[in-house]
Write a protein that holds these residues in place. Structure first.
Motif, PDB file in Angstrom:
ATOM      1  N   PRO A 198       0.812  -1.219   0.000  1.00 16.88           N
ATOM      2  CA  PRO A 198       0.000   0.000   0.000  1.00 16.88           C
ATOM      3  C   PRO A 198       0.841   1.263   0.000  1.00 16.88           C
ATOM      4  CG  PRO A 198      -0.116  -1.103   2.135  1.00 16.88           C
ATOM      5  CD  PRO A 198       0.586  -2.025   1.219  1.00 16.88           C
ATOM      6  N   ALA A 199       1.995   1.229   0.679  1.00 15.04           N
ATOM      7  CA  ALA A 199       2.812   2.448   0.749  1.00 15.04           C
ATOM      8  C   ALA A 199       3.291   2.837  -0.636  1.00 15.04           C
ATOM      9  CB  ALA A 199       3.987   2.214   1.691  1.00 15.04           C
ATOM     10  N   LEU A 202       0.176   3.636  -3.084  1.00 13.58           N
ATOM     11  CA  LEU A 202      -0.438   4.952  -2.857  1.00 13.58           C
ATOM     12  C   LEU A 202       0.530   6.066  -3.222  1.00 13.58           C
ATOM     13  CD1 LEU A 202      -2.338   4.318   0.478  1.00 13.58           C
ATOM     14  CD2 LEU A 202      -3.306   4.642  -1.797  1.00 13.58           C
ATOM     15  N   THR A 203       1.812   5.842  -2.990  1.00 12.48           N
ATOM     16  CA  THR A 203       2.778   6.863  -3.378  1.00 12.48           C
ATOM     17  C   THR A 203       2.761   7.092  -4.878  1.00 12.48           C
ATOM     18  OG1 THR A 203       4.200   6.235  -1.526  1.00 12.48           O
ATOM     19  CG2 THR A 203       5.214   7.525  -3.260  1.00 12.48           C
ATOM     20  N   LEU A 204       2.614   6.001  -5.607  1.00 13.63           N
ATOM     21  CA  LEU A 204       2.625   6.121  -7.061  1.00 13.63           C
ATOM     22  C   LEU A 204       1.286   6.548  -7.633  1.00 13.63           C
ATOM     23  CD1 LEU A 204       4.676   2.902  -7.901  1.00 13.63           C
ATOM     24  CD2 LEU A 204       5.469   5.254  -8.036  1.00 13.63           C
ATOM     25  N   GLU A 206      -1.721   7.784  -5.743  1.00 15.43           N
ATOM     26  CA  GLU A 206      -2.643   8.740  -5.140  1.00 15.43           C
ATOM     27  C   GLU A 206      -2.448  10.105  -5.767  1.00 15.43           C
ATOM     28  OE1 GLU A 206      -4.017   8.309  -0.933  1.00 15.43           O
ATOM     29  OE2 GLU A 206      -2.940  10.203  -0.755  1.00 15.43           O
ATOM     30  N   PRO A 210      -7.846  15.028  -5.618  1.00 14.57           N
ATOM     31  CA  PRO A 210      -8.699  13.872  -5.460  1.00 14.57           C
ATOM     32  C   PRO A 210      -9.975  13.936  -6.287  1.00 14.57           C
ATOM     33  CG  PRO A 210      -8.879  15.290  -3.539  1.00 14.57           C
ATOM     34  CD  PRO A 210      -7.790  15.857  -4.379  1.00 14.57           C
ATOM     35  N   LYS A 215      -4.625   8.368 -10.603  1.00 15.59           N
ATOM     36  CA  LYS A 215      -3.793   8.014 -11.736  1.00 15.59           C
ATOM     37  C   LYS A 215      -3.903   6.513 -12.017  1.00 15.59           C
ATOM     38  CE  LYS A 215      -0.221  10.065  -9.896  1.00 15.59           C
ATOM     39  NZ  LYS A 215       1.176  10.508  -9.674  1.00 15.59           N
TER      40      LYS A 215
ATOM     41  N   LEU B 123      -8.122   7.934   0.570  1.00 12.58           N
ATOM     42  CA  LEU B 123      -8.262   9.395   0.529  1.00 12.58           C
ATOM     43  C   LEU B 123      -9.675   9.817   0.175  1.00 12.58           C
ATOM     44  CD1 LEU B 123      -7.036  12.225   0.588  1.00 12.58           C
ATOM     45  CD2 LEU B 123      -6.342  11.909  -1.794  1.00 12.58           C
ATOM     46  N   LYS B 124     -10.250   9.271  -0.838  1.00 13.40           N
ATOM     47  CA  LYS B 124     -11.576   9.709  -1.301  1.00 13.40           C
ATOM     48  C   LYS B 124     -12.631   9.466  -0.231  1.00 13.40           C
ATOM     49  CE  LYS B 124     -10.942   9.563  -6.284  1.00 13.40           C
ATOM     50  NZ  LYS B 124      -9.478   9.343  -6.277  1.00 13.40           N
ATOM     51  N   LEU B 142      -5.000   4.633   5.672  1.00 11.24           N
ATOM     52  CA  LEU B 142      -4.440   4.429   4.321  1.00 11.24           C
ATOM     53  C   LEU B 142      -4.627   5.676   3.459  1.00 11.24           C
ATOM     54  CD1 LEU B 142      -5.455   0.696   3.647  1.00 11.24           C
ATOM     55  CD2 LEU B 142      -3.278   1.611   4.452  1.00 11.24           C
ATOM     56  N   VAL B 143      -4.331   6.812   4.030  1.00  7.50           N
ATOM     57  CA  VAL B 143      -4.274   8.072   3.280  1.00  7.50           C
ATOM     58  C   VAL B 143      -2.834   8.523   3.319  1.00  7.50           C
ATOM     59  CG1 VAL B 143      -5.089  10.444   3.095  1.00  7.50           C
ATOM     60  CG2 VAL B 143      -6.643   8.650   3.909  1.00  7.50           C
ATOM     61  N   LEU B 144      -2.253   8.761   2.168  1.00 10.62           N
ATOM     62  CA  LEU B 144      -0.812   9.024   2.101  1.00 10.62           C
ATOM     63  C   LEU B 144      -0.454  10.399   2.684  1.00 10.62           C
ATOM     64  CD1 LEU B 144       1.934   8.021   1.114  1.00 10.62           C
ATOM     65  CD2 LEU B 144       1.485   9.140  -1.071  1.00 10.62           C
ATOM     66  N   ASN B 145      -1.131  11.388   2.182  1.00 12.09           N
ATOM     67  CA  ASN B 145      -0.806  12.762   2.606  1.00 12.09           C
ATOM     68  C   ASN B 145      -2.041  13.436   3.199  1.00 12.09           C
ATOM     69  OD1 ASN B 145       1.928  12.759   1.525  1.00 12.09           O
ATOM     70  ND2 ASN B 145       0.940  12.769  -0.491  1.00 12.09           N
ATOM     71  N   HIS B 149      -4.617  17.498   2.533  1.00 10.92           N
ATOM     72  CA  HIS B 149      -6.050  17.649   2.320  1.00 10.92           C
ATOM     73  C   HIS B 149      -6.775  18.096   3.595  1.00 10.92           C
ATOM     74  CE1 HIS B 149      -5.312  15.626  -1.462  1.00 10.92           C
ATOM     75  NE2 HIS B 149      -4.621  14.703  -0.791  1.00 10.92           N
ATOM     76  N   MET B 161       0.201   6.833   7.338  1.00  5.44           N
ATOM     77  CA  MET B 161       0.886   5.802   6.576  1.00  5.44           C
ATOM     78  C   MET B 161       2.397   5.894   6.700  1.00  5.44           C
ATOM     79  SD  MET B 161      -1.054   5.004   3.047  1.00  5.44           S
ATOM     80  CE  MET B 161       0.130   3.706   2.821  1.00  5.44           C
ATOM     81  N   GLN B 238       8.714   8.775   0.900  1.00  4.30           N
ATOM     82  CA  GLN B 238       7.456   8.633   0.144  1.00  4.30           C
ATOM     83  C   GLN B 238       7.092   9.989  -0.454  1.00  4.30           C
ATOM     84  OE1 GLN B 238       5.589   6.275   3.598  1.00  4.30           O
ATOM     85  NE2 GLN B 238       4.223   5.834   1.881  1.00  4.30           N
ATOM     86  N   ASP B 239       7.968  10.428  -1.360  1.00 12.07           N
ATOM     87  CA  ASP B 239       7.765  11.699  -2.028  1.00 12.07           C
ATOM     88  C   ASP B 239       7.305  11.409  -3.439  1.00 12.07           C
ATOM     89  OD1 ASP B 239       8.377  14.035  -3.680  1.00 12.07           O
ATOM     90  OD2 ASP B 239       9.238  14.839  -1.811  1.00 12.07           O
ATOM     91  N   GLN B 240       6.124  11.918  -3.798  1.00  7.89           N
ATOM     92  CA  GLN B 240       5.532  11.585  -5.079  1.00  7.89           C
ATOM     93  C   GLN B 240       6.236  12.246  -6.255  1.00  7.89           C
ATOM     94  OE1 GLN B 240       1.317  12.430  -3.854  1.00  7.89           O
ATOM     95  NE2 GLN B 240       0.961  10.370  -4.664  1.00  7.89           N
TER      96      GLN B 240
END
Lengths: 587, 358
Positions: A198-199, A202-204, A206, A210, A215, B123-124, B142-145, B149, B161, B238-240
Motif C-alpha cells: 500500500p505504501a 499509494l505513493t505512485l 494517489e 482527489p 492516476k 483518501l476519497k 491508508l491516506v498518504l498525505n 487535504h 501511513m 514517500q515523495d511523489q
C-alpha cells in the motif's frame, strides 16, 4: 495322384518370405521416417522457440533495465548495457528506438557493427526506420526473420521456424548463411499495481487532486528495443541433431530389417518344409513327417500335419486290406454264382429232359387209351348204353385234353431245349390264318362268334415255319374264341410296317386282362383267373412267345378290362430277313 | 441481491442508502432493549470493558465503512478492522469505486441515520466523510498525505501511513550502524516538513542528512548522481515527485552501481534490491483503526484528535543486498525483521549470480 492346379498368376509370385520382408520393412521405414521427421520438427520448433524465448527475455530485460535511460535519452547508459548483451553468443545486434520511432542506439557485432557504422549504415538503418507493427504487450514480441543480402536488409516474411532450412542442414556440410531473428519488444512504463504494497502503491497512484480520477497505471510507450539473434549456433546444434536423428533412424531401420529378415526366415522356412513334405505325401509317400521347429502355431501346424499323415497312413492300410479281401470275396462269390448257375442249368436240362421223357412216356399209353375209347364209342367193342356212351365221351374229352397238355409240354420242352426243328420259308400269313380259322370253325359256330379278318392282298410273305406259325395263330385264335363271350367278336388284322415287319393282331371281346398281369400272362402254367372254369394248360401263350421269338419276332399285348384283349405278333418279312430267298417263294 | 441495493458493491444509488450488509438485521431493535437491560449493571461491565483495550466494541454499535476502491490493501484493512468488532455490531460497507462524488452521495445519505462511527479507508473516502459527515466520528486510514487535504477534520482522526522519521532513522542505525551520512531527494512542496523533521531527528542521532531538492522527476538523474558520492546511504522517502514509476528502477540501479544502500518504505523496493525498509501492513493499520474506533465508541477518547503513527511497522531487509554492501545485520536485528529477502532482484543480476540469459 491328382494334377496340381496351376496358380492364377504364374508370371510373378511373391513368396511369403518376400511379403513379410517387404511389407514389414515398409512399415518400419514409414514408422521410423515419420517419427524421425516429427522428432526433427519438434527439435526445430524447440530450438527456434528457445532461441526466440531467449531473445525475448533479453529484449524484455533491456527494455525494463533501460526504461528510464530511454525516457531521459541517456545514450551512454544504454550503450553500456547493450555492450553487455552483445557479449552473448547468438546476439547479433541491438537497436533501441524512441517512442516516435527515431533511432537512438544501434550496435552489433561481426558484420552488423560495420553495417551500422558504415556509410551504408544510414541506408541500412533507414530500412529499419519503418518500425514493425510491434504489439504493446511485452510478453508478445514481434518476431521477424532478417537477411543481409548485398549489404541490404531483407525481411523474410515466411515462417520464422528453422524447419524451412532443415533440408539444407541435412544435405550440406558447408556453413549455411545465418538468418537473423529480429525480436522487437516495446519499452513500456511499468505497471504500478503493487496490490500488496500500500505504501508504494499509494505513493505512485494517489493523485494530489482527489476530484480527478486517480492516476491509472499508465502503459505509456517509451520506445522499442530490437534484439537480433543469429541462428548460426542454433543451426549447428540442429544440424548435429539432424545427423544424430538420421543415424539413429538408420540404425533403427537396419536393426529392424535384420529382425524382419530373421523373423521372415523363421516363419517361412518351416512352411516351405511343410509344403515339401505335403508334396511327398501327395506322391503317396506316407512315411514322411514334418519336423516341428518351434513351439508356436507353426510348430502346432507341423505336429497336426504329422498326426494327419499318420491317420491317412492307417486309412490307406485299411483300404488296401479291404480291397484285397473284397477281391477275394468277389472271386468267391463269383465262383459260387458260377456253381449255382451250372446247377441251375443242369437242373433245367434235367427238367427239360424229364418233361420230354415224361411227355413221351405219357403219350404212349394215352394214345392207346384214345384208340380204345374211340373204338368203344364206335361200337367196335359192342353196343353201349347211353350213359356208358356219355361217360366214354367225357373220358375221351379228358384224354384229349390230357393229350393236348402233354403235347404242349413236349413242345415247350423242345423249344426250351432248342430241339425243335425249325424250317423257315416265305409264308403267306393269310393262308395260315385261313387254315387256322377252318380248324376252329366248329368251335366258332358253337359259340356264335363273329370273326372279322382284314388282310390286305398286298401283304408280303413273312419268313417262318408254317407249322410253327400255324401253332402260334392257332393258340391265339383259340384263346380269343375261348375267352370271348358267346356272340362275341374276334377281329384279325394284318399290317405291314415298311419293308421289315408284318404285324398281325388278334383281338377278342372278352373280359380283358389287367395291366399288372401282362408280364405274367406269358409265364408257363399261368392262367389268368377269369372267375369261370376255362379249359387249357396254361402253356399256350408261353409257346406262342417262344415260337414268335424263334422267328425273330415279338409278341405284345393290349387289353382293357371289360372290353377285351388284343395280341400283336410282329414277324419279319421274308425279303428283309432273307433277301437271298427265291423270288417265287415270296409270291 | 436486490437490484437497488447499494453499499458493498456500490452498484447503484438511491435517495436513501439502504444498508446492504447487516450482521444482525434486528440489531437496531435489540439496541434499545439492551440499553434498558444493562442499566442496572452498567458500571461493572463498562469498567471491565474499559480495562481490556482489545476487547470487542460496545455491543450494538452501528458502524459504516467507506472504502475508496476495491483494492487489495483497502480490503485487508477493512477485514482486519471488522475482526475487531463485536459480533453484534452492525456494519455497513460502501465502495466508492474510486469516485469521490459517489462517496459524497453515500455520506449524504448516511446523514439521515448517521452511524455511530465511520471508518474511511483511503483518501476519497476520508474526504467524503470530511465533507458530508461533519458530525459523525470518523477514523481514516491508508491516506498518504492527509495533511495536504486538511485531514483530519474536527470530527476525524486517523492512522498515518508514514512511519515517523525518528523511528526510521533508528532502524537505519540498527541495520547499518556504520552509516553516518544519509542522503535523500525530496520535493519541498510535498515532503518539506517531513525532511525538516528528519533532519532534526538525524541530528539527535548523530547522523547527517543531505537533502537535495527536485522539482520534477527529470531532475532525479542529475540530482542523484550529484548526491551519491557524498553519502553512505540513500533514504528514499514517500515523495511523489521523487518516487515515480519511471524513476524507481533508475534509482535502484544507480544506487547499486554506486554501491550506496537504499533505505525505503516499501517491501517491493527491498525485494528489488534496497537494503531495508520500514513497511506498513494494511491489516495492522486496519486493526489499529479498529482499536481506535473502539476507544472512540466507548467514549474514552474523542474523535477529534491527532492522527496516530502506525504502531506496528515491519522491518524488511534484503540479506543479499546487505552482503553486497558488505554489511552483516546482527542477530537481534534479524530477529526484529519481519520480512527477509535474499537473492532476488537487481543485486543478483549485477553480481552475475544469475546469468542474464537463463
Amino acid at each position: 495322384m491328382t494334377a496340381r492346379t496351376p496358380s492364377a498368376s504364374t508370371s510373378f509370385r511373391m513368396t511369403l518370405w518376400t511379403k513379410l520382408v517387404v511389407f514389414t520393412t515398409l512399415i518400419v521405414l514409414a514408422t521410423c521416417s515419420t517419427q524421425g521427421w516429427f522428432f526433427l520438427q519438434e527439435q526445430a520448433a524447440l530450438v527456434t522457440g528457445g532461441l526466440i524465448n531467449n531473445g525475448t527475455f533479453l529484449a524484455q530485460h533491456l527494455a525494463v533495465s533501460n526504461r528510464y535511460s530511454i525516457l531521459v535519452n541517456d545514450s551512454v547508459r544504454i550503450r553500456e548495457r547493450i555492450a553487455g548483451v552483445l557479449t552473448i553468443e547468438h546476439v547479433a545486434y541491438v537497436i533501441v528506438r524512441s517512442a516516435d520511432g527515431q533511432l537512438l542506439i544501434a550496435d552489433g557485432k561481426e558484420g552488423w557493427g560495420k553495417l551500422f557504422a558504415d556509410k551504408r549504415g544510414a541506408d541500412l538503418l533507414s530500412s529499419l526506420a519503418v518500425p514493425p507493427p510491434v504489439s504493446d504487450a511485452p510478453d508478445n514480441p514481434t518476431v521477424r526473420s532478417v537477411l543481409i543480402e548485398n549489404g541490404a536488409l531483407r525481411f523474410v516474411e515466411s515462417s520464422s521456424s528453422l524447419l524451412d532450412r532443415l533440408l539444407g542442414l541435412a544435405l550440406t556440410s558447408s556453413r549455411l548463411q545465418p538468418w537473423y531473428f529480429d525480436i522487437a519488444v516495446p519499452v513500456l512504463s511499468p505497471s504500478a499495481a503493487y496490490d500488496d504494497d500500500p505504501a508504494l502503491s499509494l505513493t505512485l497512484r494517489e493523485a494530489p487532486a482527489p476530484i480527478a480520477q486517480e492516476k491509472v497505471p499508465s502503459s505509456a510507450r517509451y520506445g522499442t528495443v530490437h534484439v537480433g539473434l543469429s541462428d548460426a549456433h542454433t543451426l549447428n546444434l540442429l544440424r548435429t541433431s539432424i545427423r544424430q536423428a538420421l543415424l539413429l533412424t538408420g540404425l533403427t531401420i537396419a536393426i529392424g530389417l535384420v529382425g524382419v529378415l530373421y523373423l521372415a526366415r523363421r516363419i517361412s522356412a518351416p512352411i516351405r518344409s511343410l509344403t515339401a513334405t505335403a508334396s511327398r505325401l501327395e506322391g503317396g509317400d506316407f512315411s514322411v513327417r514334418a519336423t516341428p521347429a518351434s513351439s508356436d502355431e507353426i510348430g502346432d501346424l507341423a505336429r497336426t500335419f504329422n498326426d494327419m499323415v499318420h491317420s491317412l497312413q492307417n486309412h490307406e492300410r485299411d483300404l488296401q486290406e479291404l480291397n484285397r479281401t473284397l477281391e477275394a470275396r468277389v472271386e468267391e462269390r463269383t465262383e459260387e454264382l458260377h456253381r449255382t448257375n451250372r446247377r441251375l442249368e443242369e437242373s433245367n436240362h434235367l427238367k427239360t429232359a424229364l418233361v420230354a421223357n415224361a411227355s413221351h412216356e405219357l403219350r404212349t399209353p394215352l394214345t392207346a387209351m384214345t384208340v380204345h375209347l374211340s373204338n368203344m364209342l364206335n361200337g367196335i367193342s359192342g353196343p353201349l348204353t347211353p350213359s356208358q356212351e356219355e361217360t366214354l365221351r367225357r373220358v375221351c374229352e379228358n384224354t384229349d385234353r390230357l393229350r393236348r397238355m402233354i403235347d404242349d409240354l413236349l413242345d415247350l420242352s423242345r423249344l426250351q431245349g432248342h430241339r425243335l426243328a425249325f424250317k423257315p420259308v416265305p409264308i403267306r400269313l393269310d393262308e395260315i390264318i385261313q387254315d387256322v380259322l377252318f380248324t376252329f370253325h366248329q368251335y366258332r359256330t358253337q359259340k356264335h362268334l363273329s370273326v372279322h379278318a382284314d388282310f390286305p392282298g398286298s401283304l408280303d410273305c413273312v419268313w417262318g415255319d408254317a407249322d410253327k406259325l400255324r401253332q402260334v395263330f392257332a393258340n391265339l385264335i383259340h384263346n380269343a374264341m375261348k375267352f370271348a363271350p358267346a356272340g362275341g367278336t374276334i377281329r384279325l388284322t394284318a399290317e405291314q410296317s415298311g419293308s421289315a415287319v408284318v404285324t398281325v393282331s388278334v383281338a377278342d371281346s372278352g373280359c380283358g386282362i389287367p395291366a399288372g398281369e401282362f408280364d405274367k400272362i406269358f409265364l408257363p402254367f399261368y392262367r389268368f383267373p377269369t372267375g369261370t372254369e376255362t379249359p387249357g394248360s396254361g402253356l399256350g401263350l408261353t409257346i406262342v412267345k417262344e415260337l414268335v421269338e424263334l422267328h425273330g419276332g415279338a409278341v405284345r399285348l393290349e387289353s382293357t378290362v371289360g372290353q377285351g384283349s388284343r395280341f400283336f405278333v410282329d414277324l419279319p418279312l421274308a425279303a428283309q430277313s432273307h433277301p437271298e430267298a427265291p423270288a417265287d417263294a415270296l409270291q | 441481491m436486490q437490484s437497488l441495493d447499494v453499499g458493498f458493491h456500490g452498484d447503484a444509488m438511491t435517495g436513501r442508502a439502504t444498508p446492504l450488509h447487516r450482521i444482525d438485521p434486528a440489531a437496531s431493535s435489540k439496541r434499545a432493549a439492551s440499553r434498558h437491560r444493562f442499566i442496572v449493571l452498567p458500571l461493572l461491565v463498562l469498567l471491565l470493558v474499559a480495562l481490556v483495550p482489545t476487547s470487542p466494541l460496545v455491543h450494538g454499535a452501528e458502524v459504516a465503512i467507506l472504502k475508496s476502491a476495491d483494492v487489495t490493501y483497502y480490503n485487508q484493512a477493512v477485514q482486519a478492522f471488522r475482526a475487531t468488532l463485536s459480533p453484534d455490531t452492525t456494519v455497513t460497507e460502501y465502495n466508492l469505486a474510486g469516485n469521490l462524488a459517489r462517496g459524497r452521495e453515500i455520506a449524504t445519505s448516511l446523514r439521515g441515520g448517521p452511524p455511530d462511527l465511520v471508518l474511511a479507508v483511503g483518501l476519497k473516502a476520508a474526504l467524503a466523510a470530511k465533507l458530508d459527515l461533519v458530525d459523525t466520528p470518523t477514523v481514516f486510514c491508508l491516506v498518504l498525505n492527509p495533511e495536504s487535504h486538511n485531514l483530519p477534520a474536527p470530527n476525524m482522526t486517523g492512522i498515518l501511513m508514514r512511519v515517523s522519521p525518528a523511528v526510521q532513522l533508528a532502524s537505519i542505525r540498527a541495520v547499518a550502524p556504520h552509516i553516518k551520512r544519509i542522503g535523500l531527494l525530496y520535493d519541498p512542496d510535498r515532503t518539506g516538513a517531513l525532511v525538516d523533521e528528519a533532519t532534526r531527528a538525524a541530528r539527535k542521532l548523530g547522523l547527517s542528512v543531505t537533502a537535495v531538492t527536485v522539482g520534477n522527476s527529470s531532475d532525479i538523474d542529475h540530482a542523484l548522481r550529484s548526491l551519491l558520492p557524498k553519502i553512505d546511504l540513500f533514504w528514499l522517502l514517500q515523495d511523489q515527485t521523487v518516487v515515480t514509476q519511471d524513476s524507481l528502477d533508475f534509482i535502484l540501479r544507480t544506487t547499486l552501481e554506486w554501491k550506496v544502500p537504499v533505505f525505503g518504505f516499501s517491501p517491493t523496493l527491498v525485494q528489488q534490491g534496497a537494503l531495508a525498509a520500514l513497511v506498513i501492513d494494511a491489516r495492522d493499520i486496519g486493526r489499529q483503526a479498529g482499536t481506535l474506533a473502539h476507544t472512540i465508541l466507548q467514549g474514552r477518547v474523542s474523535s477529534h484528535r491527532p492522527s496516530q503513527d502506525p504502531l506496528h511497522p515491519q522491518l524488511a531487509i534484503n540479506l543479499a543486498s546487505a552482503e553486497y554492501f558488505g554489511m552483516s545485520p546482527t542477530r537481534d536485528v534479524l530477529r526484529l525483521a519481519t520480512l527477509l529477502y535474499g537473492g532476488l532482484g537487481a543485486v543478483a543480476q549485477i553480481e552475475g549470480a544469475m546469468p542474464l540469459v537463463p
